[in-house]
Scaffold this motif. Structure first.
Motif, PDB file in Angstrom:
ATOM      1  N   PRO A  45     -14.097 -46.595  -7.791  1.00 41.23           N
ATOM      2  CA  PRO A  45     -14.236 -45.160  -7.008  1.00 41.23           C
ATOM      3  C   PRO A  45     -14.151 -45.360  -5.334  1.00 41.23           C
ATOM      4  O   PRO A  45     -15.018 -45.232  -4.777  1.00 41.23           O
ATOM      5  CB  PRO A  45     -15.571 -44.589  -7.299  1.00 41.23           C
ATOM      6  CG  PRO A  45     -16.472 -45.672  -7.848  1.00 41.23           C
ATOM      7  CD  PRO A  45     -15.382 -46.765  -8.546  1.00 41.23           C
ATOM      8  N   ASN A  46     -12.918 -46.210  -4.939  1.00 40.21           N
ATOM      9  CA  ASN A  46     -12.807 -46.411  -3.783  1.00 40.21           C
ATOM     10  C   ASN A  46     -12.526 -45.043  -2.930  1.00 40.21           C
ATOM     11  O   ASN A  46     -12.442 -44.042  -3.401  1.00 40.21           O
ATOM     12  CB  ASN A  46     -11.456 -47.520  -3.551  1.00 40.21           C
ATOM     13  CG  ASN A  46     -10.326 -46.806  -4.115  1.00 40.21           C
ATOM     14  OD1 ASN A  46     -10.151 -45.722  -4.254  1.00 40.21           O
ATOM     15  ND2 ASN A  46      -9.204 -47.803  -3.891  1.00 40.21           N
ATOM     16  N   THR A  47     -12.194 -45.176  -1.611  1.00 35.95           N
ATOM     17  CA  THR A  47     -12.067 -44.083  -0.733  1.00 35.95           C
ATOM     18  C   THR A  47     -10.880 -43.344  -1.264  1.00 35.95           C
ATOM     19  O   THR A  47     -11.071 -42.108  -1.219  1.00 35.95           O
ATOM     20  CB  THR A  47     -11.955 -44.600   0.646  1.00 35.95           C
ATOM     21  OG1 THR A  47     -13.076 -45.666   1.167  1.00 35.95           O
ATOM     22  CG2 THR A  47     -11.769 -43.405   1.507  1.00 35.95           C
ATOM     23  N   TYR A  48      -9.904 -43.798  -1.711  1.00 29.74           N
ATOM     24  CA  TYR A  48      -8.765 -43.073  -1.949  1.00 29.74           C
ATOM     25  C   TYR A  48      -8.944 -42.300  -3.270  1.00 29.74           C
ATOM     26  O   TYR A  48      -8.726 -40.959  -3.414  1.00 29.74           O
ATOM     27  CB  TYR A  48      -7.478 -43.953  -2.384  1.00 29.74           C
ATOM     28  CG  TYR A  48      -6.140 -43.204  -2.666  1.00 29.74           C
ATOM     29  CD1 TYR A  48      -5.628 -42.441  -1.858  1.00 29.74           C
ATOM     30  CD2 TYR A  48      -5.723 -43.122  -4.041  1.00 29.74           C
ATOM     31  CE1 TYR A  48      -4.499 -41.707  -2.077  1.00 29.74           C
ATOM     32  CE2 TYR A  48      -4.720 -42.540  -4.415  1.00 29.74           C
ATOM     33  CZ  TYR A  48      -4.131 -41.508  -3.412  1.00 29.74           C
ATOM     34  OH  TYR A  48      -2.979 -41.045  -3.595  1.00 29.74           O
ATOM     35  N   TYR A  49      -9.680 -42.903  -4.197  1.00 27.46           N
ATOM     36  CA  TYR A  49      -9.998 -42.269  -5.709  1.00 27.46           C
ATOM     37  C   TYR A  49     -11.047 -41.179  -5.424  1.00 27.46           C
ATOM     38  O   TYR A  49     -10.772 -40.051  -5.635  1.00 27.46           O
ATOM     39  CB  TYR A  49     -10.537 -43.274  -6.467  1.00 27.46           C
ATOM     40  CG  TYR A  49     -11.056 -42.650  -7.784  1.00 27.46           C
ATOM     41  CD1 TYR A  49     -10.182 -42.341  -8.864  1.00 27.46           C
ATOM     42  CD2 TYR A  49     -12.495 -42.101  -7.911  1.00 27.46           C
ATOM     43  CE1 TYR A  49     -10.670 -41.876 -10.193  1.00 27.46           C
ATOM     44  CE2 TYR A  49     -12.612 -41.557  -9.191  1.00 27.46           C
ATOM     45  CZ  TYR A  49     -11.941 -41.494 -10.214  1.00 27.46           C
ATOM     46  OH  TYR A  49     -12.272 -40.970 -11.319  1.00 27.46           O
ATOM     47  N   GLY A 107      -9.675 -37.123  -6.280  1.00 30.61           N
ATOM     48  CA  GLY A 107     -10.529 -36.831  -7.625  1.00 30.61           C
ATOM     49  C   GLY A 107     -10.040 -36.977  -8.794  1.00 30.61           C
ATOM     50  O   GLY A 107      -8.769 -38.025  -8.816  1.00 30.61           O
ATOM     51  N   ASN A 108     -10.863 -36.765  -9.660  1.00 27.27           N
ATOM     52  CA  ASN A 108     -10.364 -37.474 -11.057  1.00 27.27           C
ATOM     53  C   ASN A 108      -9.085 -36.749 -11.597  1.00 27.27           C
ATOM     54  O   ASN A 108      -8.400 -37.708 -12.492  1.00 27.27           O
ATOM     55  CB  ASN A 108     -11.762 -37.122 -11.931  1.00 27.27           C
ATOM     56  CG  ASN A 108     -11.499 -37.898 -13.379  1.00 27.27           C
ATOM     57  OD1 ASN A 108     -11.124 -38.831 -13.519  1.00 27.27           O
ATOM     58  ND2 ASN A 108     -11.891 -37.126 -14.358  1.00 27.27           N
ATOM     59  N   GLN A 119      -3.432 -37.978 -13.365  1.00 25.20           N
ATOM     60  CA  GLN A 119      -2.050 -37.598 -13.502  1.00 25.20           C
ATOM     61  C   GLN A 119      -1.229 -38.916 -13.226  1.00 25.20           C
ATOM     62  O   GLN A 119      -0.187 -39.267 -13.486  1.00 25.20           O
ATOM     63  CB  GLN A 119      -1.803 -36.416 -12.443  1.00 25.20           C
ATOM     64  CG  GLN A 119      -2.225 -35.059 -13.250  1.00 25.20           C
ATOM     65  CD  GLN A 119      -2.306 -33.867 -12.131  1.00 25.20           C
ATOM     66  OE1 GLN A 119      -1.933 -34.236 -10.736  1.00 25.20           O
ATOM     67  NE2 GLN A 119      -2.356 -32.599 -12.592  1.00 25.20           N
ATOM     68  N   ASP A 120      -1.884 -39.479 -12.128  1.00 20.73           N
ATOM     69  CA  ASP A 120      -1.446 -40.753 -11.658  1.00 20.73           C
ATOM     70  C   ASP A 120      -1.209 -41.818 -12.569  1.00 20.73           C
ATOM     71  O   ASP A 120      -0.309 -42.667 -12.660  1.00 20.73           O
ATOM     72  CB  ASP A 120      -2.068 -41.202 -10.422  1.00 20.73           C
ATOM     73  CG  ASP A 120      -1.688 -40.294  -8.995  1.00 20.73           C
ATOM     74  OD1 ASP A 120      -0.827 -39.504  -9.084  1.00 20.73           O
ATOM     75  OD2 ASP A 120      -2.599 -40.409  -8.063  1.00 20.73           O
ATOM     76  N   ILE A 121      -2.372 -41.753 -13.395  1.00 19.77           N
ATOM     77  CA  ILE A 121      -2.390 -42.939 -14.470  1.00 19.77           C
ATOM     78  C   ILE A 121      -1.179 -42.682 -15.476  1.00 19.77           C
ATOM     79  O   ILE A 121      -0.575 -43.440 -15.882  1.00 19.77           O
ATOM     80  CB  ILE A 121      -3.709 -42.808 -15.007  1.00 19.77           C
ATOM     81  CG1 ILE A 121      -4.665 -43.502 -14.310  1.00 19.77           C
ATOM     82  CG2 ILE A 121      -3.557 -43.696 -16.412  1.00 19.77           C
ATOM     83  CD1 ILE A 121      -6.140 -43.355 -14.856  1.00 19.77           C
ATOM     84  N   ALA A 122      -0.907 -41.177 -16.061  1.00 18.56           N
ATOM     85  CA  ALA A 122      -0.101 -40.851 -16.908  1.00 18.56           C
ATOM     86  C   ALA A 122       1.163 -41.094 -16.324  1.00 18.56           C
ATOM     87  O   ALA A 122       2.284 -41.565 -16.975  1.00 18.56           O
ATOM     88  CB  ALA A 122      -0.207 -39.176 -17.061  1.00 18.56           C
ATOM     89  N   GLY A 134      -2.632 -46.687  -4.019  1.00 19.86           N
ATOM     90  CA  GLY A 134      -4.142 -46.517  -3.444  1.00 19.86           C
ATOM     91  C   GLY A 134      -5.143 -46.782  -4.238  1.00 19.86           C
ATOM     92  O   GLY A 134      -6.383 -46.900  -3.568  1.00 19.86           O
ATOM     93  N   TYR A 135      -5.061 -47.000  -5.354  1.00 18.54           N
ATOM     94  CA  TYR A 135      -6.352 -47.197  -6.564  1.00 18.54           C
ATOM     95  C   TYR A 135      -6.576 -48.842  -6.757  1.00 18.54           C
ATOM     96  O   TYR A 135      -5.630 -49.539  -6.467  1.00 18.54           O
ATOM     97  CB  TYR A 135      -5.714 -46.728  -7.924  1.00 18.54           C
ATOM     98  CG  TYR A 135      -5.594 -45.012  -7.918  1.00 18.54           C
ATOM     99  CD1 TYR A 135      -6.714 -44.303  -7.748  1.00 18.54           C
ATOM    100  CD2 TYR A 135      -4.341 -44.827  -7.897  1.00 18.54           C
ATOM    101  CE1 TYR A 135      -6.381 -42.990  -7.798  1.00 18.54           C
ATOM    102  CE2 TYR A 135      -3.975 -43.263  -7.870  1.00 18.54           C
ATOM    103  CZ  TYR A 135      -5.267 -42.306  -7.781  1.00 18.54           C
ATOM    104  OH  TYR A 135      -5.035 -41.022  -7.866  1.00 18.54           O
ATOM    105  N   GLU A 136      -7.893 -49.021  -7.108  1.00 18.11           N
ATOM    106  CA  GLU A 136      -8.143 -50.225  -7.345  1.00 18.11           C
ATOM    107  C   GLU A 136      -8.607 -50.353  -8.844  1.00 18.11           C
ATOM    108  O   GLU A 136      -9.469 -49.643  -9.477  1.00 18.11           O
ATOM    109  CB  GLU A 136      -9.453 -50.767  -6.708  1.00 18.11           C
ATOM    110  CG  GLU A 136      -8.987 -51.048  -5.194  1.00 18.11           C
ATOM    111  CD  GLU A 136     -10.381 -51.375  -4.431  1.00 18.11           C
ATOM    112  OE1 GLU A 136     -11.107 -52.201  -4.698  1.00 18.11           O
ATOM    113  OE2 GLU A 136     -10.463 -50.761  -3.348  1.00 18.11           O
TER     114      GLU A 136
END
Length: 143
Positions: free
Chosen positions: A28-32, A36-37, A42-45, A136-138
């Motif tokens: 849960p970094n700043t970008y996440y 939001g979840n 959607q980005d994971i998909a 932008g995710y980790e």
């Protein structure tokens, strides 16, 4: 007959529950936190679809593993049965019994192996991880 039906249904349910699959765990970094979840899902998909489009396959071929384990069990069973049968004087009968019992053991081993949690291929994981990183995710891992 009912016991066999119940056992078969139980194996199918276990196998299908394993199809739920694994997915990336995001830190849960700043970008996440800013997106939001829902947007993260959607980005994971999107990244999963990109990986598939690029040729990286998620599945590990559980059905192929079941068939390979069955064949390997039959081969090992036949060989060990032939050796045991040669010692007692009936290599042919020992080989047949060994092959049958080895095939059953290999089939059961393969079914339960397929029912366990399976990881996507490393190429697929790497592709999805890179895609998410560029957004932008980790990614901390997969589960």
């Amino acid at each position: 007959m009912k016991a066999l039906k119940a056992l078969t249904m139980g194996a199918v349910v276990l196998w299908l529950s394993a199809c739920a699959g694994t997915g990336p765990v995001l830190y849960p970094n700043t970008y996440y936190q800013s997106v939001g979840n829902q947007v993260a899902e959607q980005d994971i998909a999107y990244c999963r679809q990109m990986a598939e489009s690029a040729g990286a396959r998620e599945g590990t071929g559980a059905a192929g593993n079941v068939a390979a384990n069955t064949a390997m069990g039959a081969g090992v069973g036949a060989a060990s049965g032939a050796v045991g049968g040669a010692i007692t004087g009936s290599a042919g009968t020992g080989s047949m019994v060994g092959a049958a019992s080895g095939a059953v053991w290999g089939l059961l081993r393969g079914i339960f192996y397929a029912a366990g949690p399976s990881q996507p291929s490393q190429a697929y994981i790497n592709f999805v991880n890179r895609c998410l990183l560029e957004k932008g995710y980790e990614v901390t891992g997969w589960q």
